[in-house]
Design a protein around this motif. Structure first.
Motif, PDB file in Angstrom:
ATOM      1  N   HIS A   1       6.062  14.806  -8.035  1.00 64.76           N
ATOM      2  CA  HIS A   1       7.273  15.764  -8.648  1.00 64.76           C
ATOM      3  C   HIS A   1       6.281  17.046  -9.203  1.00 64.76           C
ATOM      4  CE1 HIS A   1      10.747  17.261 -10.333  1.00 64.76           C
ATOM      5  NE2 HIS A   1      10.026  17.350 -11.555  1.00 64.76           N
ATOM      6  N   ARG A   2       5.114  16.809  -9.490  1.00 62.52           N
ATOM      7  CA  ARG A   2       4.173  17.681 -10.072  1.00 62.52           C
ATOM      8  C   ARG A   2       3.623  18.621  -8.668  1.00 62.52           C
ATOM      9  NH1 ARG A   2       0.405  15.371 -12.301  1.00 62.52           N
ATOM     10  NH2 ARG A   2      -1.411  15.567 -10.671  1.00 62.52           N
ATOM     11  N   ALA A   3       3.492  18.001  -7.738  1.00 65.92           N
ATOM     12  CA  ALA A   3       3.000  18.838  -6.493  1.00 65.92           C
ATOM     13  C   ALA A   3       3.944  19.789  -5.903  1.00 65.92           C
ATOM     14  CB  ALA A   3       2.399  17.724  -5.356  1.00 65.92           C
ATOM     15  N   ALA A   4       5.286  19.051  -6.042  1.00 64.54           N
ATOM     16  CA  ALA A   4       6.382  19.863  -5.760  1.00 64.54           C
ATOM     17  C   ALA A   4       6.658  21.110  -6.385  1.00 64.54           C
ATOM     18  CB  ALA A   4       7.618  18.937  -5.356  1.00 64.54           C
ATOM     19  N   LEU A   5       6.558  21.054  -7.663  1.00 65.46           N
ATOM     20  CA  LEU A   5       6.748  21.981  -8.755  1.00 65.46           C
ATOM     21  C   LEU A   5       5.626  23.198  -8.437  1.00 65.46           C
ATOM     22  CD1 LEU A   5       7.689  20.224 -12.016  1.00 65.46           C
ATOM     23  CD2 LEU A   5       9.428  21.433 -10.149  1.00 65.46           C
ATOM     24  N   ASP A   6       4.340  22.449  -8.506  1.00 65.38           N
ATOM     25  CA  ASP A   6       3.130  23.620  -7.949  1.00 65.38           C
ATOM     26  C   ASP A   6       3.600  24.293  -6.880  1.00 65.38           C
ATOM     27  OD1 ASP A   6       2.072  22.389 -10.312  1.00 65.38           O
ATOM     28  OD2 ASP A   6       0.528  21.421  -9.206  1.00 65.38           O
ATOM     29  N   ALA A   7       4.146  23.564  -5.803  1.00 64.46           N
ATOM     30  CA  ALA A   7       4.319  24.394  -4.774  1.00 64.46           C
ATOM     31  C   ALA A   7       5.613  25.547  -4.567  1.00 64.46           C
ATOM     32  CB  ALA A   7       4.459  23.193  -3.360  1.00 64.46           C
ATOM     33  N   CYS A   8       6.679  25.024  -5.430  1.00 70.40           N
ATOM     34  CA  CYS A   8       7.641  25.958  -5.014  1.00 70.40           C
ATOM     35  C   CYS A   8       8.511  26.380  -6.273  1.00 70.40           C
ATOM     36  CB  CYS A   8       8.809  25.092  -4.191  1.00 70.40           C
ATOM     37  SG  CYS A   8       7.908  24.485  -2.520  1.00 70.40           S
TER      38      CYS A   8
ATOM     39  N   ARG B   1       0.820  -1.129  -0.053  1.00 69.36           N
ATOM     40  CA  ARG B   1       0.079  -0.111  -0.131  1.00 69.36           C
ATOM     41  C   ARG B   1       0.936   1.174   0.042  1.00 69.36           C
ATOM     42  NH1 ARG B   1      -3.886  -1.203   5.080  1.00 69.36           N
ATOM     43  NH2 ARG B   1      -1.922  -1.831   5.801  1.00 69.36           N
ATOM     44  N   SER B   2       2.282   1.247   0.396  1.00 67.80           N
ATOM     45  CA  SER B   2       3.030   2.467   0.689  1.00 67.80           C
ATOM     46  C   SER B   2       4.059   2.517  -0.569  1.00 67.80           C
ATOM     47  CB  SER B   2       3.787   2.430   1.878  1.00 67.80           C
ATOM     48  OG  SER B   2       4.707   1.103   2.046  1.00 67.80           O
ATOM     49  N   PHE B   3       3.885   1.689  -1.640  1.00 64.86           N
ATOM     50  CA  PHE B   3       4.747   1.569  -2.661  1.00 64.86           C
ATOM     51  C   PHE B   3       4.306   2.825  -3.643  1.00 64.86           C
ATOM     52  CE2 PHE B   3       6.201   0.245  -6.859  1.00 64.86           C
ATOM     53  CZ  PHE B   3       7.384   0.083  -6.575  1.00 64.86           C
ATOM     54  N   LEU B   4       5.453   3.420  -3.917  1.00 61.89           N
ATOM     55  CA  LEU B   4       5.409   4.594  -5.010  1.00 61.89           C
ATOM     56  C   LEU B   4       6.101   4.299  -6.297  1.00 61.89           C
ATOM     57  CD1 LEU B   4       6.772   7.541  -2.446  1.00 61.89           C
ATOM     58  CD2 LEU B   4       4.346   7.035  -2.861  1.00 61.89           C
ATOM     59  N   ALA B   5       5.199   3.908  -7.308  1.00 58.53           N
ATOM     60  CA  ALA B   5       5.810   3.512  -8.411  1.00 58.53           C
ATOM     61  C   ALA B   5       5.932   4.806  -9.446  1.00 58.53           C
ATOM     62  CB  ALA B   5       4.494   2.881  -9.202  1.00 58.53           C
ATOM     63  N   PRO B   6       6.455   4.798 -10.447  1.00 54.64           N
ATOM     64  CA  PRO B   6       6.709   6.048 -11.436  1.00 54.64           C
ATOM     65  C   PRO B   6       5.590   6.859 -11.514  1.00 54.64           C
ATOM     66  CG  PRO B   6       7.958   4.056 -12.236  1.00 54.64           C
ATOM     67  CD  PRO B   6       7.239   3.543 -11.139  1.00 54.64           C
ATOM     68  N   ALA B   7       4.467   6.286 -11.688  1.00 55.34           N
ATOM     69  CA  ALA B   7       3.227   7.136 -11.817  1.00 55.34           C
ATOM     70  C   ALA B   7       2.947   8.109 -10.563  1.00 55.34           C
ATOM     71  CB  ALA B   7       2.129   6.370 -12.081  1.00 55.34           C
ATOM     72  N   GLN B   8       3.145   7.533  -9.360  1.00 49.91           N
ATOM     73  CA  GLN B   8       2.989   8.215  -8.131  1.00 49.91           C
ATOM     74  C   GLN B   8       4.356   9.168  -7.951  1.00 49.91           C
ATOM     75  OE1 GLN B   8       2.306   4.655  -7.797  1.00 49.91           O
ATOM     76  NE2 GLN B   8       0.337   5.208  -8.388  1.00 49.91           N
TER      77      GLN B   8
END
Length: 508
Positions: free
Chosen positions: A251-258, A239-246
């Motif tokens: 990355h998009r969330a980080a760019l949106d923020a900063c 459930r905690s795995f982060l695949a390339p899609a996630q």
């Protein structure tokens, strides 16, 4: 030896590299050096070197990458500074006419070891005129020696490079009839252990050192790499795995923020250190599950002692998410698994799933004195600076192999221990937005610079660099250049001008 046919007769001619008025290359085998056996001293004619198939890394590519290599003297030696040591080194010295008067020492990536040195790295240095040496860090194969060979741990951590340097300088003195001008190291990743150990333990070995991607806190580095893997493999359900899609979503969330905080929306975060990610928003706005968002925040927060909340190692920074893939695969990276097996637990059968790492009690095992030689984090550089030594430290904000706070913490510790004035005179620390684990030209986004050229210019002109210019690559093509600033300053867009022109930015 070269073959020639004259009038139908085959002749064999022995080629000897000899610097005028000095010892012939082959005669170097007769030198008597402490704890050292010279096993090969061979003149190599221009274009005649053919390496073992496994040793050609770092060449120019396409067939034999050494055909354009000038003549040089090749020396191999085995050094035994302790009864349990078996350090193998190799030194290449250009003929006198092609020598620039300098020596370059090289380090090893990862956990070192190997039967031979990186011939490509040595060749590239000879092309630049350096006498250059490499070594096997005192062992071949994996790190199983660490279970019960404490002297070999010292060899790996610092002694192999020092012994290589001492022997190399003795051979250089014998081979050339002019004195050595000075010595340099320019290392990244695992090689930074050798380079920084030299500055800290043997300040007389090198005059100028460049470090990119500071990997010299190995005993904590391995905790960090396992922390990131456990964060994305928190249960068998995945459930905690982060695949390339996630990771792309993060990355998009980080760019949106900063992204725009440095004055330019360009897909790069100029000041990741002050970029805050909203964990709730990762779920409500970007659609990650609660388990995936929790995993991401563990990685952004970095490894900590669960009891004391002490920071164990550097976190990952916003903007680096696309590089997390290597840390969240089906198995952890090989380096931390090998290190915990042989160095920390001294159990070749250790299993990272059956016996998970305890980020509290296992720290004491990793901090034992017998493991300490693998770290090069002593901030006392007073002796190195006092004799004129120069240190360039560069890291990338998107480095996921060795996250940036390792270098940040080290720089701060050097200032605290050595004093601001000596650091200002003798050390420079730059953080490059968007750069991952060292310079390069490949991949979706990359940045390149010549670390060796920077420190050479510093040494030769006496002028320390205040700003750096990096070449900017996208998908293997150079798209421009970017300004890189001394930490903690940030390259900030002036508001107009070509965004791929360093002159359009200012360090703030």
């Amino acid at each position: 030896m070269r073959q020639f046919v004259i009038a139908g007769v085959l002749f064999f001619v022995v080629f000897s590299c000899k610097a005028a008025g000095a010892t012939a290359c082959e005669d170097l085998a007769k030198l008597n050096l402490p704890n050292t056996t010279i096993t090969l001293a061979q003149g190599v004619a221009a274009g005649a070197f053919t390496p073992p198939a496994t040793a050609a890394r770092g060449g120019t590519g396409g067939g034999n990458p050494f055909t354009n290599l000038s003549a040089f003297c090749r020396v191999q030696a085995t050094m035994k500074p302790s009864s349990d040591s078996d350090i193998k080194m190799e030194l290449w010295m250009p003929v006198a006419a092609g020598w620039n008067g300098r020596f370059r020492g090289t380090g090893n990536g990862g956990l070192g070891g190997g039967a031979g040195v990186n011939a490509g790295t040595l060749a590239n240095s000879v092309r630049l005129g350096y006498a250059v040496a490499g070594n096997n860090t005192g062992h071949e194969g994996d790190s199983s020696y660490a279970i019960d060979h404490p002297e070999k741990i010292k060899d790996f951590g610092y002694r192999a490079t020092h012994e290589m340097t001492v022997v190399s300088k003795a051979l250089i003195k014998a081979y050339y009839d002019i004195p050595l001008k000075y010595s340099v190291m320019a290392e990244g990743g695992g090689g930074t252990i050798a380079a920084l150990s030299s500055a800290q333990r043997y300040p007389e070995d090198y005059e100028v050192i460049a470090i990119t991607g500071m990997s010299s806190y190995l005993s904590r580095h391995t905790f960090g790499q396992m922390w990131y893997w456990y964060a994305t493999h928190d249960d068998d359900a995945g459930r905690s795995f982060l695949a390339p899609a996630q990771l792309s979503i993060l990355h998009r969330a980080a760019l949106d923020a900063c992204d725009e905080k440095d004055g330019l929306k360009d897909g790069l975060i100029g000041d990741p250190e002050h970029c805050k990610i909203d964990p709730a928003g990762l779920v409500t706005k970007y659609g990650l599950s609660r388990f995936q968002a929790d995993a991401a925040m563990k990685i952004y927060d970095g490894p900590r002692n669960p009891r004391t909340r002490e920071e164990i190692y550097s976190p990952m920074y916003p903007g680096s998410e696309l590089g997390w893939t290597q840390l969240a695969g089906a198995q952890p990276l090989g380096i931390p698994v090998e290190f915990f097996k042989f160095y920390v637990f001294k159990d070749p059968n250790w299993d990272y799933k059956a016996r998970r790492i305890n980020f509290d009690s296992d720290l004491a095992l990793a901090d034992k004195p017998d493991i300490a030689p693998v770290n090069a984090v002593d901030p006392d550089l007073k002796k190195f600076f006092a004799r004129g030594g120069k240190l360039l430290l560069v890291d990338g904000w998107a480095d996921t192999s060795v996250p940036p706070k390792v270098a940040i913490n080290y720089h701060k510790a050097v200032v605290a221990k050595t004093g601001a004035k000596p650091v200002q005179e003798s050390m420079r620390f730059f953080m490059a937005p968007g750069m991952s684990h060292g310079p390069g030209t490949a991949g979706e986004e990359n940045f390149n610079y010549d670390a060796l050229g920077v420190i050479e210019q510093w040494k030769q002109t006496g002028k320390a660099p205040d700003e750096l210019i990096f070449d900017h690559y996208r998908n293997g093509m150079q798209v421009g250049q970017r300004l890189v600033c001394q930490y903690p300053r940030v390259p900030t867009y002036k508001g107009s001008g070509n965004t791929e022109d360093p002159a359009s930015f200012v360090c703030k």
